[in-house]
Design a protein around this motif. Structure first.
Motif, PDB file in Angstrom:
ATOM      1  N   ILE A   1       5.983   4.957   8.553  1.00  0.00           N
ATOM      2  CA  ILE A   1       4.623   4.550   8.910  1.00  0.00           C
ATOM      3  C   ILE A   1       3.709   4.517   7.673  1.00  0.00           C
ATOM      4  O   ILE A   1       2.882   3.632   7.516  1.00  0.00           O
ATOM      5  CB  ILE A   1       4.050   5.514   9.976  1.00  0.00           C
ATOM      6  N   LEU A   2       3.910   5.501   6.803  1.00  0.00           N
ATOM      7  CA  LEU A   2       2.947   5.690   5.703  1.00  0.00           C
ATOM      8  C   LEU A   2       3.278   4.911   4.438  1.00  0.00           C
ATOM      9  O   LEU A   2       2.405   4.699   3.609  1.00  0.00           O
ATOM     10  CB  LEU A   2       2.855   7.188   5.351  1.00  0.00           C
ATOM     11  N   GLN A   3       4.552   4.516   4.267  1.00  0.00           N
ATOM     12  CA  GLN A   3       4.913   3.965   2.959  1.00  0.00           C
ATOM     13  C   GLN A   3       4.159   2.668   2.663  1.00  0.00           C
ATOM     14  O   GLN A   3       3.550   2.075   3.550  1.00  0.00           O
ATOM     15  CB  GLN A   3       6.418   3.783   2.840  1.00  0.00           C
ATOM     16  N   SER A   4       4.243   2.256   1.388  1.00  0.00           N
ATOM     17  CA  SER A   4       3.357   1.168   0.940  1.00  0.00           C
ATOM     18  C   SER A   4       3.603  -0.116   1.722  1.00  0.00           C
ATOM     19  O   SER A   4       2.702  -0.905   1.904  1.00  0.00           O
ATOM     20  CB  SER A   4       3.525   0.934  -0.552  1.00  0.00           C
ATOM     21  N   ASN A   5       4.855  -0.325   2.210  1.00  0.00           N
ATOM     22  CA  ASN A   5       5.086  -1.495   3.049  1.00  0.00           C
ATOM     23  C   ASN A   5       5.274  -1.083   4.507  1.00  0.00           C
ATOM     24  O   ASN A   5       5.933  -1.763   5.279  1.00  0.00           O
ATOM     25  CB  ASN A   5       6.288  -2.305   2.544  1.00  0.00           C
ATOM     26  N   GLY A   6       4.684   0.068   4.848  1.00  0.00           N
ATOM     27  CA  GLY A   6       4.816   0.591   6.210  1.00  0.00           C
ATOM     28  C   GLY A   6       3.779  -0.002   7.151  1.00  0.00           C
ATOM     29  O   GLY A   6       3.013  -0.893   6.784  1.00  0.00           O
ATOM     30  N   ILE A   7       3.777   0.533   8.372  1.00  0.00           N
ATOM     31  CA  ILE A   7       2.952  -0.051   9.433  1.00  0.00           C
ATOM     32  C   ILE A   7       1.466  -0.026   9.072  1.00  0.00           C
ATOM     33  O   ILE A   7       0.773  -1.047   9.157  1.00  0.00           O
ATOM     34  CB  ILE A   7       3.172   0.709  10.756  1.00  0.00           C
TER      35      ILE A   7
ATOM     36  N   SER B   1       0.628  -2.405   6.276  1.00  0.00           N
ATOM     37  CA  SER B   1       0.812  -3.797   6.692  1.00  0.00           C
ATOM     38  C   SER B   1      -0.364  -4.251   7.543  1.00  0.00           C
ATOM     39  O   SER B   1      -0.918  -5.335   7.334  1.00  0.00           O
ATOM     40  CB  SER B   1       2.110  -3.949   7.489  1.00  0.00           C
ATOM     41  N   VAL B   2      -0.745  -3.394   8.499  1.00  0.00           N
ATOM     42  CA  VAL B   2      -1.842  -3.771   9.407  1.00  0.00           C
ATOM     43  C   VAL B   2      -3.146  -3.917   8.629  1.00  0.00           C
ATOM     44  O   VAL B   2      -3.873  -4.907   8.783  1.00  0.00           O
ATOM     45  CB  VAL B   2      -1.983  -2.735  10.537  1.00  0.00           C
ATOM     46  N   LEU B   3      -3.424  -2.966   7.763  1.00  0.00           N
ATOM     47  CA  LEU B   3      -4.679  -3.013   6.999  1.00  0.00           C
ATOM     48  C   LEU B   3      -4.714  -4.230   6.084  1.00  0.00           C
ATOM     49  O   LEU B   3      -5.749  -4.893   5.932  1.00  0.00           O
ATOM     50  CB  LEU B   3      -4.864  -1.727   6.191  1.00  0.00           C
TER      51      LEU B   3
ATOM     52  N   ALA C   1      -1.949   4.307  -1.288  1.00  0.00           N
ATOM     53  CA  ALA C   1      -0.915   5.312  -1.571  1.00  0.00           C
ATOM     54  C   ALA C   1      -1.092   6.458  -0.578  1.00  0.00           C
ATOM     55  O   ALA C   1      -1.914   7.343  -0.768  1.00  0.00           O
ATOM     56  CB  ALA C   1      -1.048   5.806  -2.999  1.00  0.00           C
ATOM     57  N   LEU C   2      -0.376   6.375   0.525  1.00  0.00           N
ATOM     58  CA  LEU C   2      -0.494   7.417   1.549  1.00  0.00           C
ATOM     59  C   LEU C   2       0.609   8.450   1.404  1.00  0.00           C
ATOM     60  O   LEU C   2       0.394   9.638   1.592  1.00  0.00           O
ATOM     61  CB  LEU C   2      -0.431   6.781   2.946  1.00  0.00           C
ATOM     62  N   LEU C   3       1.803   7.967   1.072  1.00  0.00           N
ATOM     63  CA  LEU C   3       2.923   8.883   0.905  1.00  0.00           C
ATOM     64  C   LEU C   3       2.847   9.547  -0.467  1.00  0.00           C
ATOM     65  O   LEU C   3       2.137   9.085  -1.348  1.00  0.00           O
ATOM     66  CB  LEU C   3       4.233   8.121   1.001  1.00  0.00           C
ATOM     67  N   GLN C   4       3.661  10.597  -0.621  1.00  0.00           N
ATOM     68  CA  GLN C   4       3.696  11.336  -1.885  1.00  0.00           C
ATOM     69  C   GLN C   4       2.303  11.796  -2.295  1.00  0.00           C
ATOM     70  O   GLN C   4       1.909  11.714  -3.451  1.00  0.00           O
ATOM     71  CB  GLN C   4       4.344  10.490  -2.999  1.00  0.00           C
ATOM     72  N   THR C   5       1.542  12.207  -1.276  1.00  0.00           N
ATOM     73  CA  THR C   5       0.222  12.773  -1.548  1.00  0.00           C
ATOM     74  C   THR C   5       0.099  14.072  -0.763  1.00  0.00           C
ATOM     75  O   THR C   5       0.888  14.332   0.145  1.00  0.00           O
ATOM     76  CB  THR C   5      -0.899  11.837  -1.066  1.00  0.00           C
ATOM     77  N   ASP C   6      -0.900  14.872  -1.108  1.00  0.00           N
ATOM     78  CA  ASP C   6      -1.151  16.088  -0.335  1.00  0.00           C
ATOM     79  C   ASP C   6      -1.516  15.731   1.100  1.00  0.00           C
ATOM     80  O   ASP C   6      -1.152  16.421   2.044  1.00  0.00           O
ATOM     81  CB  ASP C   6      -2.289  16.904  -0.966  1.00  0.00           C
ATOM     82  N   PHE C   7      -2.209  14.607   1.240  1.00  0.00           N
ATOM     83  CA  PHE C   7      -2.565  14.151   2.574  1.00  0.00           C
ATOM     84  C   PHE C   7      -1.326  14.006   3.448  1.00  0.00           C
ATOM     85  O   PHE C   7      -1.299  14.451   4.605  1.00  0.00           O
ATOM     86  CB  PHE C   7      -3.302  12.799   2.476  1.00  0.00           C
ATOM     87  N   ALA C   8      -0.277  13.402   2.878  1.00  0.00           N
ATOM     88  CA  ALA C   8       0.953  13.200   3.648  1.00  0.00           C
ATOM     89  C   ALA C   8       1.577  14.533   4.026  1.00  0.00           C
ATOM     90  O   ALA C   8       2.110  14.698   5.134  1.00  0.00           O
ATOM     91  CB  ALA C   8       1.933  12.357   2.842  1.00  0.00           C
TER      92      ALA C   8
END
Lengths: 316, 365, 376
Positions: A157-163, A166-168, A179-186
């Protein structure tokens, strides 16, 4: 809240106290013996083993550490205890940083879990008894699949080509993938998501038992819904809050998989440090010392929480 | 637990009957191998030919295997560590020397590769090479072309020159989360002995990695297979086999991702997975029979065909399908092969320094 | 309003109604819990809602408190329409059947809860809590938790908590239901005393007719969501308007009969059940030939061996069973028709046993004004 309130016991308690040697007492001892045995086998004994390893020295051997007790000339029992591992924990700031990093991530995740889980638990507890099971099942359902699968689902869901990206991108809200993955947020997201049911269930268990007329009574006495929640619902749900926080906080501190898969390179948690000690450095005693200290770091706040919970509950 | 029980039971029998252990149930063989690392019929054919029942377990990291072996009483007859891991494990006295008189197919092995492995396993006492591979750069061809204007990657400069790696930051760089292999690769690029344990050399390798660090998306040793295949990353320092697997996945998914692999001209790391017999193996006799079977050219070639890894048998290589044999990702050219270097096991003290430096490089702490 | 010593003084039934319930209906799905009830309650009344379980009395109380909302109709308290007014803004407090004391608070904190919500200063809260606890004789228990109290003590705390805000109207849901009989009787009088002392309007819901009779200045009987009859306890007992009320309040002998003679000052009713014709000295407006009931309270019937001279209503029977209750004895008499009737006689003398023994033939008689004719 005052001390003398606890000294005055209700008169009814007296006939309930068991007499020495009565069958009931034997029964009670037998009943408490089971969890004690459980604790001994699954907590105390492993703890002693790990403690023992932490006091040894690493060695290239099978097993890869020295013995604590050795017979010299088959006559003298020599004890060799090495405390240097524990001292080293304080020498290198890495360990402190990792412990603090873990505690911070676990604490923040626990607080978020609490804030998300409370309305959910309250909602379920206020449903009709027949429909509660449905909502509980919805909470529990993800647990029937492997945790690893669920983490991978989030990665998808979070990766750069994830849902999400893609939607955004499709909507034109962003032009570069976030960059959602590989973050503290993730990491927070993964932990909160994975441990949420551990918070919902104990909260639900206490809220379900909460007498609805108490809420009505507070409204009747002039409390608006918010006040009613803060002065009645929340204090009475405290045992569930404490249990839920412990059940989320403790495993979150030792979490390894989620930061490894979803965290960035600089996500530093004690689980990773322990892994490095064990597998990269092959230093089982050092890894054991890290584990022992982690346990102590965990047990102390849990004890504090427990005693606080008990105190504010009076006789509970 | 089960192993422990079985071990204790065997010990009891041993005491009571005082006969060699392998005489008791000699038609069994316990193998512990990497997952997806044999041909579909390898084990079945062996069982059919010898009547030996094989218990086949798999692992997916050297660390797991090592932890099992170091804990003792693993009850396995054949294990498949990477050579540098075997070196250290052998020092702990885990393995049984091979009885080469029982391995008539040993002669099929490539002498050059045996000599390389001898750096880890002196005189090839404990192990036979199984498969081998390299560590290089796997990349998304289109994205590299777009950003660097090249069709193939030929130099480590792409990653180790910060101005170049910065161009790849947005499409995602991943690096093996393996300090010895990653720092070893960096030292090789710097022309320093990758096995050096000098602190100043370690510092140089770490500094180089630190320059790359801001442009790295993550450090992980298997996540990149999927991410490279889906296009979530565009360059990775990884194992050739994993990158070829990503290439296959992308082809199967028909997602338009085209993946390349190269060991750059400065050279790269070479690794060997080797087969060895633990000292306490309950069926050492059968283990030898199995090793001899694996060394048969047709058996070895079938495995290479399936797993897309190079084998170490001169007799088997011609039997490997041309598709695999001629893939430079699997069988590097002689020129590249001459620049490959192998890793030695480090001292425990250096391992600690290395891990610490690696953590500091990654986290800044 | 600040002094607890304020009394009912000027307030009386003559005022405009303090609580006005106008055509209130409450439905839960298809079920009609409260069916078109209209009722006025005056300032300082102690009004009892009496009814069996499911009669709708608690639902009506909860609508007064604001926990339920009428499906139809409206409720006015002190002239103010309560429609849409949440519980926490109503000039009403409720004492819950379960007491609903907050288990995590001390007695003092429980009682002070409503005052703190109203923003009363801390010192004032303390004073008023103490005052209220003294009123209910719980001053010594201020620092206990509810689970350290007996049932009676909890009841007092609940009362104190609901009174401390000096509500215009206090709603009490089965206030004495959880207490044992002796304690209940004591508490009844205390409750009345406190009500008189404070002058607060009380609405008490109960299923216990004795409790209602004792407490109420006025009461209403509910059945199946409807208000069947409203009046002073004495009126309800002596002049029930229906068989339901007659039977619900106190014991009664009920005879079915046919109206044979209906004059303005008397009626005659032929009862096959009793085997005689009854004479009742009040008229009812019904056509002759209609089936009616005559209700006669057991204590209004006399027993004698001979037919008492000049008696208007006499039936003959045999004593079937006698129950000695201390203050009185209950006789079960089997009439010639087989119908059993109930007669109670006070035990006037300590030494004498009852005048009658089982199997004795007796005549049961009562005066022309003792029976009530009920058309419904």
């Amino acid at each position: 809240m005052t001390a003398n309130a606890h000294l005055e016991q209700p008169a009814r308690a007296a006939p309930g106290t068991p007499r020495n040697g009565s069958p009931q007492q034997f029964g009670r001892q037998a009943v408490t013996a089971v969890p004690m045995l459980w604790l001994l086998v699954f907590f105390a004994l492993p703890f002693v083993f790990v403690m023992k390893i932490s006091l040894a020295e690493a060695d290239i051997a099978v097993p890869p550490y020295t013995a604590l007790l050795t017979w010299v000339d088959n006559k003298i029992l020599s004890i060799h205890i090495d405390l240097s591992k524990y001292l080293f924990l304080f020498e290198d700031s890495l360990y402190l940083a990792a412990y603090l990093g873990s505690l911070k991530i676990a604490a923040v995740s626990t607080i978020f879990c609490l804030f998300i889980a409370f309305p959910i638990a309250l909602f379920i507890a206020r449903q009709k008894p027949e429909t509660r099971i449905f909502w509980l099942a919805l909470v529990m359902l993800p647990f029937w699949t492997s945790m690893l699968l669920r983490v991978y689902a989030w990665i998808g869901i979070l990766q750069s080509n994830g849902i999400i990206n893609s939607v955004l991108l499709e909507l034109g809200l962003i032009h570069e993938p976030l960059a959602l993955l590989q973050t503290d947020f993730a990491v927070y997201l993964g932990i909160i998501y994975s441990y949420l049911p551990f918070m919902v269930l104990p909260l639900y268990a206490t809220l379900e038992k909460l007498d609805e007329t108490l809420i009505e009574a507070s409204a009747d006495l002039g409390a608006r819904p918010t006040t009613s929640f803060l002065t009645v619902t929340l204090p009475l749900a405290l045992p569930g809050v404490v249990a839920g926080c412990v059940m989320v906080f403790v495993p979150a501190v030792g979490e390894f998989v989620i930061p490894a898969l979803m965290g960035g390179p600089d996500t530093l948690m004690i689980g990773r440090v322990l892994w490095d000690e064990f597998f990269s450095n092959r230093d089982w005693p050092m890894a054991s010392a890290v584990a022992i200290v982690m346990l102590i770091v965990l047990v102390v706040p849990v004890m504090l929480l427990r005693s606080r919970g008990r105190h504010s509950l009076g006789h509970g | 637990m089960q192993n422990l029980k079985r071990g204790a039971f065997a010990a009891l029998i041993g005491l009571a009957v005082a006969t060699p252990l392998n005489a008791a149930d000699n038609k069994v063989l316990n193998i512990f191998n990497w997952s997806d690392y044999v041909a579909p019929n390898t084990i079945a054919d062996f069982e059919k030919a010898t009547g030996i029942k094989v218990n086949y377990d798999v692992f997916d990291s050297n660390e797991i295997l090592e932890a099992k072996l170091l804990a003792g009483r693993s009850n396995y007859d054949i294990v498949v560590p990477t050579a540098s891991f075997l070196e250290r494990q052998a020092k702990a006295g885990i393995f049984r020397p091979l009885d080469k008189s029982k391995l008539e197919n040993y002669k099929n092995l490539d002498a050059e590769l045996l000599a390389r492995i001898a750096q880890n396993d002196p005189k090839n006492t404990f192990a036979i090479p199984y498969m081998w591979g390299t560590i290089g750069i796997g990349y998304n061809k289109d994205k590299i072309k777009e950003r660097l204007g090249v069709d193939t990657i030929t130099s480590w400069d792409v990653l180790f020159k910060p101005e170049m790696s910065a161009k790849l930051k947005d499409c995602g760089i991943a690096v093996l989360d393996s300090p010895s292999e990653a720092i070893g690769t960096a030292l090789g690029y710097l022309g320093i002995d990758p096995n050096s344990e000098k602190p100043e050399d370690l510092a140089k390798g770490t500094d180089l990695m630190k320059q790359l660090r801001p442009n790295v998306k993550y450090f992980h040793s298997s996540q990149y297979i999927n991410d490279l295949a889906t296009g979530a990353i565009c360059a990775v320092v990884g194992y050739n086999g994993d990158i070829l697997q990503a290439r296959t996945r992308a082809e199967e998914a028909k997602n338009g991702v085209s993946i390349g692999f190269s060991v750059p001209q400065e050279g790269g790391l070479m690794w060997f997975d080797v087969m060895a017999i633990p000292k306490d193996a309950p069926h050492a006799e059968n283990a030898h029979i199995f090793l001899n079977y694996i060394l048969k050219p047709e058996v070895t070639a079938a495995i290479s065909d399936k797993v897309h890894y190079a084998n170490a048998s001169t007799a088997a290589t011609p039997l490997v399908s041309p598709e695999v044999r001629n893939d430079p990702g699997t069988y590097p050219s002689a020129a590249v092969r001459s620049k490959l270097f192998t890793m030695k096991a480090h001292s425990a003290k250096f391992d600690r320094l290395l891990t610490r430096a690696w953590t500091e490089m990654k986290t800044g702490k | 309003m600040t002094s607890l010593a304020s009394n009912r003084s000027a307030a009386g039934p003559a005022d405009a109604p303090f609580v006005r319930i106008e055509g209130v209906t409450k439905r839960f799905g298809d079920f009609v819990a409260v069916n078109n009830i209209s009722l006025d309650i005056h300032r300082s009344e102690l009004f009892c809602l009496l009814g069996g379980s499911g009669s709708g009395k608690s639902t009506l109380l909860r609508m007064l408190a604001g926990f339920e909302h009428p499906t139809e109709g409206r409720i006015l308290i002190d002239g103010q329409d309560m429609t849409g007014v949440p519980p926490y803004e109503r000039p009403v407090n409720m004492m819950f059947q379960s007491y609903a004391l907050f288990p995590h608070m001390t007695v003092a904190d429980n009682v002070g809860y409503g005052l703190r919500r109203a923003g009363v200063a801390r010192r004032e809260v303390k004073r008023r809590v103490a005052e209220m606890l003294n009123l209910v004789k719980m001053g010594d228990f201020a620092h206990r938790k509810p689970d350290q109290l007996s049932g009676g003590q909890r009841q007092r705390v609940a009362l104190a908590r609901s009174l401390v805000r000096q509500p215009k109207l206090l709603l009490l849901d089965e206030p004495l239901g959880a207490l044992d009989k002796k304690l209940r009787e004591e508490t009844q009088f205390e409750l009345m005393k406190i009500q008189t002392q404070l002058g607060t309007t009380f609405i008490v819901v109960t299923h216990d007719q004795d409790e209602a009779m004792t407490l109420a200045s006025r009461m209403g009987v509910m059945n199946e969501g409807q208000l069947v009859q409203v009046g002073e306890p004495r009126n309800l007992y002596e002049f029930p308007s229906s068989r339901f009320v007659a039977q619900f309040i106190g014991a009664v002998n009920m005879f079915e009969g046919v109206l044979v003679d209906d004059e303005p000052d008397h009626v005659r009713i032929r009862s096959e059940e009793a085997g005689c014709t009854f004479f009742v000295n009040h008229g009812i407006s019904s056509a002759p030939g209609q089936t009616v009931h005559v209700a006669v309270r057991p204590e209004k019937i006399r027993l004698s061996r001979e037919i008492p001279p000049g008696a208007d209503n006499v039936v003959k029977g045999v004593v079937d069973e006698i129950a000695y209750l201390g203050n009185l004895s209950v006789f079960q008499v089997r009439l010639g028709t087989g119908k059993l009737i109930r007669v109670t006689l006070p035990n006037l003398d300590r030494h004498e046993g009852t005048t009658f023994e089982p199997s004795d033939t007796v005549h049961c008689s009562w005066g022309p004004s003792s029976g009530v004719v009920l058309a419904s």
